[in-house]
Design a protein around this motif. Structure first.
Motif, PDB file in Angstrom:
ATOM      1  N   GLU A 197     -11.893  12.712   2.798  1.00  0.00           N
ATOM      2  CA  GLU A 197     -11.789  14.161   2.894  1.00  0.00           C
ATOM      3  C   GLU A 197     -12.579  14.666   4.086  1.00  0.00           C
ATOM      4  O   GLU A 197     -13.598  14.084   4.480  1.00  0.00           O
ATOM      5  CB  GLU A 197     -12.301  14.834   1.623  1.00  0.00           C
ATOM      6  N   ILE A 198     -12.093  15.757   4.650  1.00  0.00           N
ATOM      7  CA  ILE A 198     -12.845  16.467   5.680  1.00  0.00           C
ATOM      8  C   ILE A 198     -13.844  17.356   4.950  1.00  0.00           C
ATOM      9  O   ILE A 198     -13.458  18.224   4.165  1.00  0.00           O
ATOM     10  CB  ILE A 198     -11.913  17.311   6.562  1.00  0.00           C
ATOM     11  N   LEU A 199     -15.121  17.116   5.181  1.00  0.00           N
ATOM     12  CA  LEU A 199     -16.142  17.865   4.459  1.00  0.00           C
ATOM     13  C   LEU A 199     -16.191  19.315   4.947  1.00  0.00           C
ATOM     14  O   LEU A 199     -15.964  19.595   6.128  1.00  0.00           O
ATOM     15  CB  LEU A 199     -17.509  17.204   4.640  1.00  0.00           C
ATOM     16  N   PRO A 200     -16.483  20.263   4.031  1.00  0.00           N
ATOM     17  CA  PRO A 200     -16.595  21.669   4.418  1.00  0.00           C
ATOM     18  C   PRO A 200     -17.660  21.857   5.491  1.00  0.00           C
ATOM     19  O   PRO A 200     -18.665  21.140   5.469  1.00  0.00           O
ATOM     20  CB  PRO A 200     -16.991  22.356   3.103  1.00  0.00           C
ATOM     21  N   PRO A 201     -17.478  22.784   6.395  1.00  0.00           N
ATOM     22  CA  PRO A 201     -16.387  23.771   6.463  1.00  0.00           C
ATOM     23  C   PRO A 201     -15.155  23.287   7.214  1.00  0.00           C
ATOM     24  O   PRO A 201     -14.251  24.079   7.471  1.00  0.00           O
ATOM     25  CB  PRO A 201     -17.059  24.930   7.222  1.00  0.00           C
ATOM     26  N   GLY A 202     -15.088  22.013   7.579  1.00  0.00           N
ATOM     27  CA  GLY A 202     -13.941  21.488   8.293  1.00  0.00           C
ATOM     28  C   GLY A 202     -14.324  20.941   9.657  1.00  0.00           C
ATOM     29  O   GLY A 202     -15.492  20.931  10.047  1.00  0.00           O
ATOM     30  N   ILE A 203     -13.324  20.460  10.377  1.00  0.00           N
ATOM     31  CA  ILE A 203     -13.505  20.011  11.753  1.00  0.00           C
ATOM     32  C   ILE A 203     -13.133  21.167  12.677  1.00  0.00           C
ATOM     33  O   ILE A 203     -12.017  21.676  12.645  1.00  0.00           O
ATOM     34  CB  ILE A 203     -12.613  18.792  12.076  1.00  0.00           C
ATOM     35  N   TYR A 238       0.828  -1.199   0.000  1.00  0.00           N
ATOM     36  CA  TYR A 238       0.000   0.000   0.000  1.00  0.00           C
ATOM     37  C   TYR A 238       0.866   1.255   0.000  1.00  0.00           C
ATOM     38  O   TYR A 238       2.030   1.259   0.399  1.00  0.00           O
ATOM     39  CB  TYR A 238      -0.950   0.029   1.197  1.00  0.00           C
ATOM     40  N   VAL A 239       0.258   2.322  -0.462  1.00  0.00           N
ATOM     41  CA  VAL A 239       0.798   3.672  -0.337  1.00  0.00           C
ATOM     42  C   VAL A 239      -0.284   4.505   0.340  1.00  0.00           C
ATOM     43  O   VAL A 239      -1.451   4.460  -0.068  1.00  0.00           O
ATOM     44  CB  VAL A 239       1.153   4.286  -1.703  1.00  0.00           C
ATOM     45  N   TYR A 240       0.077   5.235   1.393  1.00  0.00           N
ATOM     46  CA  TYR A 240      -0.898   6.045   2.117  1.00  0.00           C
ATOM     47  C   TYR A 240      -0.362   7.458   2.254  1.00  0.00           C
ATOM     48  O   TYR A 240       0.832   7.661   2.494  1.00  0.00           O
ATOM     49  CB  TYR A 240      -1.177   5.469   3.510  1.00  0.00           C
ATOM     50  N   GLU A 241      -1.243   8.439   2.108  1.00  0.00           N
ATOM     51  CA  GLU A 241      -0.828   9.820   2.302  1.00  0.00           C
ATOM     52  C   GLU A 241      -2.013  10.669   2.741  1.00  0.00           C
ATOM     53  O   GLU A 241      -3.166  10.348   2.442  1.00  0.00           O
ATOM     54  CB  GLU A 241      -0.227  10.395   1.015  1.00  0.00           C
ATOM     55  N   TYR A 242      -1.707  11.713   3.478  1.00  0.00           N
ATOM     56  CA  TYR A 242      -2.726  12.713   3.786  1.00  0.00           C
ATOM     57  C   TYR A 242      -2.047  14.056   3.999  1.00  0.00           C
ATOM     58  O   TYR A 242      -0.843  14.140   4.284  1.00  0.00           O
ATOM     59  CB  TYR A 242      -3.591  12.334   4.989  1.00  0.00           C
ATOM     60  N   ALA A 243      -2.827  15.111   3.848  1.00  0.00           N
ATOM     61  CA  ALA A 243      -2.350  16.462   4.094  1.00  0.00           C
ATOM     62  C   ALA A 243      -3.485  17.241   4.749  1.00  0.00           C
ATOM     63  O   ALA A 243      -4.599  17.281   4.221  1.00  0.00           O
ATOM     64  CB  ALA A 243      -1.919  17.137   2.799  1.00  0.00           C
ATOM     65  N   THR A 244      -3.211  17.839   5.893  1.00  0.00           N
ATOM     66  CA  THR A 244      -4.221  18.620   6.607  1.00  0.00           C
ATOM     67  C   THR A 244      -3.653  19.983   6.970  1.00  0.00           C
ATOM     68  O   THR A 244      -2.435  20.161   7.101  1.00  0.00           O
ATOM     69  CB  THR A 244      -4.688  17.914   7.889  1.00  0.00           C
ATOM     70  N   GLY A 278      -8.697  19.247   4.881  1.00  0.00           N
ATOM     71  CA  GLY A 278      -7.748  18.394   4.171  1.00  0.00           C
ATOM     72  C   GLY A 278      -8.326  17.032   3.842  1.00  0.00           C
ATOM     73  O   GLY A 278      -9.538  16.800   3.928  1.00  0.00           O
ATOM     74  N   GLY A 279      -7.445  16.125   3.456  1.00  0.00           N
ATOM     75  CA  GLY A 279      -7.869  14.785   3.069  1.00  0.00           C
ATOM     76  C   GLY A 279      -6.681  13.918   2.735  1.00  0.00           C
ATOM     77  O   GLY A 279      -5.517  14.303   2.926  1.00  0.00           O
ATOM     78  N   GLY A 280      -6.979  12.742   2.223  1.00  0.00           N
ATOM     79  CA  GLY A 280      -5.910  11.809   1.899  1.00  0.00           C
ATOM     80  C   GLY A 280      -6.441  10.610   1.147  1.00  0.00           C
ATOM     81  O   GLY A 280      -7.590  10.585   0.696  1.00  0.00           O
ATOM     82  N   GLY A 281      -5.594   9.609   1.004  1.00  0.00           N
ATOM     83  CA  GLY A 281      -6.001   8.415   0.275  1.00  0.00           C
ATOM     84  C   GLY A 281      -5.006   7.294   0.424  1.00  0.00           C
ATOM     85  O   GLY A 281      -3.910   7.468   0.960  1.00  0.00           O
ATOM     86  N   GLN A 282      -5.415   6.136  -0.053  1.00  0.00           N
ATOM     87  CA  GLN A 282      -4.608   4.931   0.063  1.00  0.00           C
ATOM     88  C   GLN A 282      -4.813   4.064  -1.169  1.00  0.00           C
ATOM     89  O   GLN A 282      -5.944   3.851  -1.607  1.00  0.00           O
ATOM     90  CB  GLN A 282      -5.002   4.160   1.325  1.00  0.00           C
TER      91      GLN A 282
END
Length: 265
Positions: free
Chosen positions: A202-208, A156-162, A176-180
Motif C-alpha cells: 500500500e501507498i502510505l498516507p498521505p500518498g506519493i 500467481y495472481v497480481y492486482e493493484y489499483a491506484t 492505492g495499493g495491491g497484492g499478489q
C-alpha cells in the motif's frame, strides 16, 4: 484510436524469477499437497523465510520505482517508452491494454486500465482537462521449469489499483495499493515441496506526491509476513528500500538505493 503507454513488465518478471529461484534452491515449505487456487487469496499462507523475503523485496522495490515514475506519463496520456498501445473501450469508458504471452515456460495475461475523470468525476476519453486518473492492473501468470529430474510450477495472481489526483494542478498525489497470491510446487528426486505466499502493498498516507522538480515524496510498504519493506521517496533523486524483520529491525543486506529520473511532463 489508440494511445501509447508503457506499463513496463520487468519488475513482475523479477518477482517471478526471484521467487521461483529462491523456492527451487531452498525447497521452501515441507507440504506435499498441491497449491491452493491463487484467485481467492491464500487462506493460510506460509511465512516468508529471510532469503525469499529479500529477493521478493528487491523485485518489489523495482515495481515501486516504476509505478511512481509512471505518474507523470499516465497523467499526460502516454509514457516515456511508448511501447504499448492502449485501446479505448466505449463500454467501460476507459483505456485498456491486455498483455498476453506464452513461451519459455511462461503463460501470463495482464490487463492494464487507465481512466481519466473530469472535475465532476465523469469519465472522459482524453487526458486534457482531467483532474483525476484511475490506473489499475489485474493479471494472472504461471511458470514451469523442468530439468535434472525436477519440476517447478509457479502460479500467481497480481492486482493493484491506484488513483492520481491533482492532475493539471502542478501537484499530483497517488494513493492505492495491491497484492499478489503466489503458489509454488517443486518435485524432485530429493523430495516434493509446496508453498503458498501472500504479498500485499500500500501507498502510505498521505500518498506519493510529485510537484515542482518532479522528484516524488512518500512511502510504499510491502508485506512479506513476518517481514516488511519500506520504499521511501524523500524528494531527492534516489529512493531507498529497506527490509525489516518481524521485530521491526532492519535486515542485514536488505537495503538498496534506486536512482530516479524525477521527470515532469
Amino acid at each position: 484510436m489508440t494511445m501509447t503507454h508503457q506499463p513496463r513488465h520487468s519488475w513482475i518478471l523479477g518477482v517471478v524469477f526471484a521467487g521461483a529461484l529462491t523456492f527451487a534452491l531452498a525447497g521452501c515449505g515441507g507440504d506435499d499437497d498441491g497449491p491452493t487456487n491463487p484467485g481467492g487469496g491464500n487462506p493460510t499462507p506460509d511465512a516468508f523465510d529471510q532469503a525469499t523475503a529479500m529477493t521478493q523485496a528487491e523485485a518489489a522495490a523495482n515495481q515501486a520505482v516504476d509505478l511512481v515514475e509512471s505518474m507523470a506519463d499516465i497523467a499526460a496520456g502516454f509514457t516515456k517508452d511508448g511501447e504499448k498501445d492502449y485501446a479505448w473501450n466505449e463500454q467501460t469508458q476507459r483505456w485498456e491494454y491486455d498483455y498476453t504471452f506464452t513461451g519459455d515456460g511462461y503463460v501470463y495475461d495482464w490487463l492494464y486500465t487507465v481512466q481519466y475523470l473530469g472535475p465532476d468525476g465523469t469519465p472522459q476519453q482524453t487526458p486534457q482537462g482531467a483532474t483525476t486518473v484511475a490506473h489499475a492492473m489485474n493479471g494472472t501468470g504461471s511458470y514451469r521449469f523442468v530439468g535434472d529430474g525436477a519440476v517447478l510450477d509457479y502460479d500467481y495472481v497480481y492486482e493493484y489499483a491506484t488513483t492520481i489526483t491533482g492532475v493539471g494542478s502542478g501537484t499530483m498525489v497517488m494513493t492505492g495499493g495491491g497484492g499478489q497470491d503466489i503458489d509454488y510446487t517443486y518435485t524432485s528426486p530429493q523430495g516434493n515441496y509446496a508453498a503458498t505466499y501472500d504479498v500485499g502493498w500500500e501507498i502510505l498516507p498521505p500518498g506519493i506526491t510529485v510537484s515542482g522538480s518532479g522528484c516524488p515524496v512518500g512511502t510504499i510498504r510491502y508485506d512479506f509476513a513476518p517481514y516488511h519493506a519500506l520504499v521511501v521517496f524523500d524528494g531527492g533523486s534516489m529512493a531507498t528500500s529497506t527490509l525489516y524483520d518481524g521485530a521491526g529491525s532492519p535486515v542485514a543486506g536488505g537495503g538498496r538505493t534506486h536512482p530516479l529520473s524525477c521527470r515532469t511532463r
